[in-house]
Write an enzyme that holds these catalytic residues in place. Structure first.
Site, PDB file in Angstrom:
ATOM      1  N   HIS A 306     -19.115  29.086  12.076  1.00  0.00           N
ATOM      2  CA  HIS A 306     -19.911  29.338  13.273  1.00  0.00           C
ATOM      3  C   HIS A 306     -20.959  28.252  13.373  1.00  0.00           C
ATOM      4  CE1 HIS A 306     -22.330  31.404  16.262  1.00  0.00           C
ATOM      5  NE2 HIS A 306     -21.262  32.133  16.492  1.00  0.00           N
ATOM      6  N   ASP A 363     -14.872  37.124  15.411  1.00  0.00           N
ATOM      7  CA  ASP A 363     -13.496  37.148  15.886  1.00  0.00           C
ATOM      8  C   ASP A 363     -12.487  37.426  14.783  1.00  0.00           C
ATOM      9  OD1 ASP A 363     -14.019  36.649  18.566  1.00  0.00           O
ATOM     10  OD2 ASP A 363     -14.329  34.537  18.166  1.00  0.00           O
TER      11      ASP A 363
HETATM   12  N1  CMC Z   1     -11.525  25.965   9.093  1.00  0.00           N
HETATM   13  C1  CMC Z   1     -11.591  24.848   8.338  1.00  0.00           C
HETATM   14  N2  CMC Z   1     -12.616  23.957   8.350  1.00  0.00           N
HETATM   15  C2  CMC Z   1     -13.618  24.234   9.198  1.00  0.00           C
HETATM   16  C3  CMC Z   1     -13.622  25.371  10.023  1.00  0.00           C
HETATM   17  C4  CMC Z   1     -12.534  26.259   9.943  1.00  0.00           C
HETATM   18  N3  CMC Z   1     -12.496  27.351  10.701  1.00  0.00           N
HETATM   19  N4  CMC Z   1     -14.756  25.387  10.750  1.00  0.00           N
HETATM   20  C5  CMC Z   1     -15.443  24.286  10.412  1.00  0.00           C
HETATM   21  N5  CMC Z   1     -14.740  23.584   9.466  1.00  0.00           N
HETATM   22  C6  CMC Z   1     -15.183  22.366   8.782  1.00  0.00           C
HETATM   23  C7  CMC Z   1     -15.036  21.159   9.678  1.00  0.00           C
HETATM   24  O1  CMC Z   1     -13.787  20.542   9.523  1.00  0.00           O
HETATM   25  C8  CMC Z   1     -16.182  20.298   9.194  1.00  0.00           C
HETATM   26  O2  CMC Z   1     -15.807  19.727   7.966  1.00  0.00           O
HETATM   27  P1  CMC Z   1     -16.305  18.221   7.583  1.00  0.00           P
HETATM   28  O3  CMC Z   1     -17.794  18.336   7.500  1.00  0.00           O
HETATM   29  O4  CMC Z   1     -15.645  17.917   6.302  1.00  0.00           O
HETATM   30  O5  CMC Z   1     -15.842  17.354   8.709  1.00  0.00           O
HETATM   31  C9  CMC Z   1     -17.294  21.296   8.900  1.00  0.00           C
HETATM   32  O6  CMC Z   1     -16.589  22.518   8.548  1.00  0.00           O
HETATM   33  C10 CMC Z   1     -18.225  21.542  10.065  1.00  0.00           C
HETATM   34  O7  CMC Z   1     -17.441  21.911  11.192  1.00  0.00           O
HETATM   35  P2  CMC Z   1     -17.809  21.591  12.697  1.00  0.00           P
HETATM   36  O8  CMC Z   1     -16.560  21.607  13.521  1.00  0.00           O
HETATM   37  O9  CMC Z   1     -18.656  20.356  12.733  1.00  0.00           O
HETATM   38  O10 CMC Z   1     -18.723  22.826  13.050  1.00  0.00           O
HETATM   39  P3  CMC Z   1     -19.124  23.272  14.497  1.00  0.00           P
HETATM   40  O11 CMC Z   1     -20.430  23.952  14.353  1.00  0.00           O
HETATM   41  O12 CMC Z   1     -19.034  22.127  15.442  1.00  0.00           O
HETATM   42  O13 CMC Z   1     -17.988  24.308  14.920  1.00  0.00           O
HETATM   43  C11 CMC Z   1     -16.762  26.286  15.186  1.00  0.00           C
HETATM   44  C12 CMC Z   1     -18.132  25.685  14.893  1.00  0.00           C
HETATM   45  C13 CMC Z   1     -16.919  27.819  15.358  1.00  0.00           C
HETATM   46  C14 CMC Z   1     -16.196  25.732  16.511  1.00  0.00           C
HETATM   47  C15 CMC Z   1     -15.806  25.952  14.006  1.00  0.00           C
HETATM   48  O14 CMC Z   1     -16.302  26.515  12.818  1.00  0.00           O
HETATM   49  C16 CMC Z   1     -14.385  26.434  14.266  1.00  0.00           C
HETATM   50  O15 CMC Z   1     -13.595  25.693  14.861  1.00  0.00           O
HETATM   51  N6  CMC Z   1     -14.013  27.677  13.818  1.00  0.00           N
HETATM   52  C17 CMC Z   1     -12.724  28.230  14.145  1.00  0.00           C
HETATM   53  C18 CMC Z   1     -12.736  28.804  15.560  1.00  0.00           C
HETATM   54  C19 CMC Z   1     -13.518  30.097  15.639  1.00  0.00           C
HETATM   55  O16 CMC Z   1     -13.364  30.991  14.809  1.00  0.00           O
HETATM   56  N7  CMC Z   1     -14.331  30.217  16.707  1.00  0.00           N
HETATM   57  C20 CMC Z   1     -15.096  31.453  16.976  1.00  0.00           C
HETATM   58  C21 CMC Z   1     -16.578  31.267  16.841  1.00  0.00           C
HETATM   59  S1  CMC Z   1     -17.438  32.843  16.807  1.00  0.00           S
HETATM   60  C22 CMC Z   1     -17.215  33.518  18.382  1.00  0.00           C
HETATM   61  C23 CMC Z   1     -17.945  32.774  19.435  1.00  0.00           C
HETATM   62  O17 CMC Z   1     -19.194  32.894  19.492  1.00  0.00           O
HETATM   63  O18 CMC Z   1     -17.308  32.095  20.222  1.00  0.00           O
END
Ligand code: CMC
Length: 446
Positions: A306, A363
């Site tokens: 998140h 989720d």
């Molecule tokens: N699985 C594997 N690696 C992950 C995941 C995941 N679900 N989420 C983040 N990472 C890794 C990412 O690859 C990155 O690694 P590195 O630093 O080595 O490059 C690090 O963790 C930081 O990730 P980010 O993409 O920069 O983080 P963000 O804050 O931009 O993204 C997120 C947040 C929710 C989009 C992301 O965690 C994600 O894609 N999760 C899966 C989708 C999901 O469950 N979304 C629902 C969110 S909760 C409901 C809502 O409010 O919408």
């Protein structure tokens, strides 16, 4: 005592005010930065940008705290109804008995949709995604209420708010009925909000529908848990679209489109699809945990991570408890839940996830619960949208009534070609690809 931050660029120093929120959060107020210095800030994904001041929702991602108007999500989920929470979001206080009765009655009485709008459903193909139907039909509502959607008129706004809350579940249920070829079930004003929704989703004219009050209560709680989450992608979209003074139906419809994406509300559908895939592939969760860690793979564990919660998602905890209760009562043994548990354990013990503070989010469990309630996978994000509607409305109302309200319009840092001469078409030659942004190549036509 007022606080300031000092910014030094070249030889010039700028004093920037610091704004302190009621929970002690601090922000550097850069509203005058460009006027003073010609500089803008750059913040891809807005991770360090506060887009507004807001009284609605407080969350502390490090401590796993979520409060609406000061009330803990745990208390609201346990003691309030969804419409009480909606009232709290939109009007700032929990309703008294009289206020609640009148609000519930208004929302209930606005649940029918215009028959001509109902006809719109005939035009959608059977396999249309319910989110596409929901967002287009929500926007379609504006066609019917052009006489009462002036955003700045509080009476118009109140009427629109009640209409939206009343009609969204009818539209959602109709979109499902459409997809399975069943006749629409009209709203029943004798039922409470969640019960009415279940009835519209699952009852058929040929036999009585056995409405389970525990399932209705679980659904009501799920809606509460989604009610608002401050400046997330869909809410920011609603604010941004609304800031142009587009009507509330259009603004909420845009929010719905933003919610649909798998990185946002669409994650609940993606979680179940992922669990199903792992199940069909023999249930080897370790393989998928490894894939999620592999930098060469774009696979992510859906339902993990998140932008804000870096400890745990308090909504996920509540849903997990509710999930256990409902599954036990229904006697449902869901093999996907088993896989979810294995995935959760594997990921929570893995350094990759620990270091990046990736925990199960709302989720991760909501999909399992929706499944237990009989809600099909492609309706999950629609359920999220129904829950999130009070938050969108409250945030829109706050934005539109703010004394300093102005159209949202970010700046950018331009990185494209500098000025060049126009080339007539017969003289153009060379590269079949142009650089898109700074990263990708995209084919050009011709
Ligand atoms: N699985 C594997 N690696 C992950 C995941 C995941 N679900 N989420 C983040 N990472 C890794 C990412 O690859 C990155 O690694 P590195 O630093 O080595 O490059 C690090 O963790 C930081 O990730 P980010 O993409 O920069 O983080 P963000 O804050 O931009 O993204 C997120 C947040 C929710 C989009 C992301 O965690 C994600 O894609 N999760 C899966 C989708 C999901 O469950 N979304 C629902 C969110 S909760 C409901 C809502 O409010 O919408």
């Amino acid at each position: 005592m007022s606080q300031t931050a000092t910014l030094k660029v070249d030889d010039t120093t700028y004093e920037l005010p610091i704004v302190v929120g009621s929970e002690g959060e601090r922000a550097i107020d850069i509203r005058d930065l460009r006027a003073q210095s010609g500089l803008v800030t750059l913040d891809n994904g807005y991770g360090s940008t506060g887009a507004c001041e807001s009284d609605i929702t407080f969350l502390d991602g490090e401590k796993g705290i979520l409060r609406h108007r000061g009330y803990a999500i745990e208390d609201l989920a346990e003691h309030a109804t969804f419409l009480e929470v909606a009232y709290l979001m939109i009007y700032g206080e929990l309703p008294t008995e009289d206020e609640s009765a009148s609000f519930v009655s208004d929302v209930t009485r606005h649940s029918l949709i215009h028959e001509n709008l109902r006809l719109m459903f005939q035009g959608f193909p059977l396999q249309a995604h319910p989110m596409a139907i929901l967002s287009s039909t929500l926007c379609g509502l504006s066609v019917f209420y052009e006489d009462s959607f002036a955003p700045a008129d509080p009476e118009h706004a109140d009427l629109t708010i009640r209409r939206l809350l009343g009609k969204i579940s009818t539209i959602a249920a109709f979109s499902y009925k459409k997809s399975i070829g069943q006749p629409f079930t009209y709203p029943d004003n004798s039922l409470r909000y969640a019960a009415n929704l279940l009835n519209m989703l699952f009852s058929v004219p040929c036999e009585p529908y056995d409405l389970d009050p525990d399932q209705a209560a679980a659904l009501d709680q799920l809606l509460i848990l989604h009610a608002d989450h401050e400046q997330n992608c869909s809410t920011s979209t609603v604010r941004l679209v609304g800031s142009s003074r587009a009507n509330l139906y259009a603004s909420v419809s845009a929010g719905c489109c933003a919610l649909w994406g798998p990185l946002h509300g669409g994650a609940n559908q993606a979680v179940i699809e992922m669990l199903q895939k792992i199940h069909d592939d023999g249930g080897n969760t370790e393989k998928y945990v490894e894939m999620a860690k592999d930098r060469n793979s774009d696979f992510r564990l859906m339902g993990f991570g998140h932008r804000v919660y870096k400890n745990f998602d308090p909504r996920a905890r509540i849903i997990k408890r509710s999930c256990d209760r409902v599954l036990e009562k229904l006697g449902v043994i869901d093999p996907l839940l088993e896989i979810a548990m294995q995935l959760e354990t594997a990921a929570l013990e893995d350094d990759f996830f620990i270091e990046r503070k990736l925990y199960p989010n709302v989720d991760f469990y909501s999909g399992i619960l929706y499944r237990a309630l009989g809600i099909p996978t492609n309706m999950f994000t629609v359920m999220f949208a129904i829950g999130r509607l009070p938050g969108w409305i409250a945030q829109w109302k706050e934005m539109i009534t703010a004394p300093d309200a102005r159209i949202g319009r970010p700046r950018q840092i331009y990185t494209g070609p500098t000025a060049r001469r126009f080339i007539p078409i017969h003289k153009r030659k060379g590269a079949r690809h142009r650089t898109v942004g700074r990263h990708e190549k995209a084919p050009i036509r011709g």
